[in-house]
Design an enzyme around this catalytic site. Structure first.
Site, PDB file in Angstrom:
ATOM      1  N   ARG A   1      41.709  16.859  46.426  1.00 42.85           N
ATOM      2  CA  ARG A   1      40.705  15.907  46.897  1.00 42.85           C
ATOM      3  C   ARG A   1      41.232  14.487  47.036  1.00 42.85           C
ATOM      4  O   ARG A   1      40.621  13.671  47.731  1.00 42.85           O
ATOM      5  CB  ARG A   1      39.454  16.001  46.029  1.00 42.85           C
ATOM      6  CG  ARG A   1      38.715  17.316  46.273  1.00 42.85           C
ATOM      7  CD  ARG A   1      37.484  17.480  45.415  1.00 42.85           C
ATOM      8  NE  ARG A   1      37.738  17.477  44.001  1.00 42.85           N
ATOM      9  CZ  ARG A   1      37.991  18.555  43.265  1.00 42.85           C
ATOM     10  NH1 ARG A   1      38.018  19.745  43.815  1.00 42.85           N
ATOM     11  NH2 ARG A   1      38.201  18.451  41.980  1.00 42.85           N
TER      12      ARG A   1
ATOM     13  N   GLU B   1      41.763  20.645  32.285  1.00 41.76           N
ATOM     14  CA  GLU B   1      40.666  21.068  31.414  1.00 41.76           C
ATOM     15  C   GLU B   1      40.591  22.586  31.324  1.00 41.76           C
ATOM     16  O   GLU B   1      39.984  23.129  30.418  1.00 41.76           O
ATOM     17  CB  GLU B   1      39.311  20.581  31.950  1.00 41.76           C
ATOM     18  CG  GLU B   1      39.214  19.108  32.219  1.00 41.76           C
ATOM     19  CD  GLU B   1      39.603  18.738  33.641  1.00 41.76           C
ATOM     20  OE1 GLU B   1      38.774  18.174  34.358  1.00 41.76           O
ATOM     21  OE2 GLU B   1      40.753  18.997  34.039  1.00 41.76           O
TER      22      GLU B   1
END
Length: 182
Positions: free
Chosen positions: A63, A100
């Site tokens: 992104r 994560e």
């Protein structure tokens, strides 16, 4: 156009339990569907960097690729791509990092930067900082330095911004969310 953090933040869609239970994903897609929000974001980054002394924009897969080329064009800077493993040809440098969700690898073409170059790293979001830290390590391995790490969103409770600052990398984001913000 005047920057309106509330308007920008209100367009970032929370998606509970994605990509796994307990995670609130911050979907920036609506920002790019709004011409006003896109212009606000781009103009804010341009205003921040137009008078700064740095040599390159470094866009992070995937992104960061949405803003990186626009900023490189508007600021008249070369664009460096930091890609997920297996996406780039030629001689590469790679760095393994933790996200994560597990381990990942990012790569960059080894001749992308030279000694003395400085880079603004751009991504959509700073969570644990793993991707930006890996890109910073790759930048340093090429003899360049990171001018600043920039993103649309910061999730400060996950510690990424703090980790970047602890190793001397300034951080700039347009907005932040607490983990319990819905």
């Amino acid at each position: 156009m005047i920057f309106d953090e509330f308007a920008l933040k209100s367009l970032i869609r929370p998606v509970p339990d994605f990509p796994k239970p307990g995670v609130v994903f911050r979907d920036i897609t609506p920002l790019f569907q709004s011409p006003r929000a896109l212009r606000m974001m781009v103009d804010s980054f341009i205003q921040r960097y137009v008078e700064n002394e740095f040599t390159h924009i470094g866009a992070l897969d995937a992104r960061g690729f949405l803003l990186g080329p626009i900023l490189a064009y508007e600021l008249n800077k070369p664009l460096i791509l930091f890609r997920k493993k297996g996406k780039l040809p030629c001689d590469l440098l790679e760095e393994t990092y933790q996200t994560e969700y597990g381990d990942a690898v990012i790569e960059v073409q080894a001749d992308s930067l030279c000694e003395g170059d400085s880079v603004v790293l751009i991504d959509d979001l700073i969570a644990t900082g793993g991707t930006l830290l890996a890109a910073a390590n790759l930048t340093r391995r090429m003899g360049a330095r990171v001018h600043e790490a920039a993103a649309i969103v910061d999730l400060p409770e996950l510690g990424g911004s703090r980790r970047l600052q602890e190793i001397g990398i300034p951080v700039f984001t347009l907005t932040a969310f607490a983990l319990d913000d819905r």
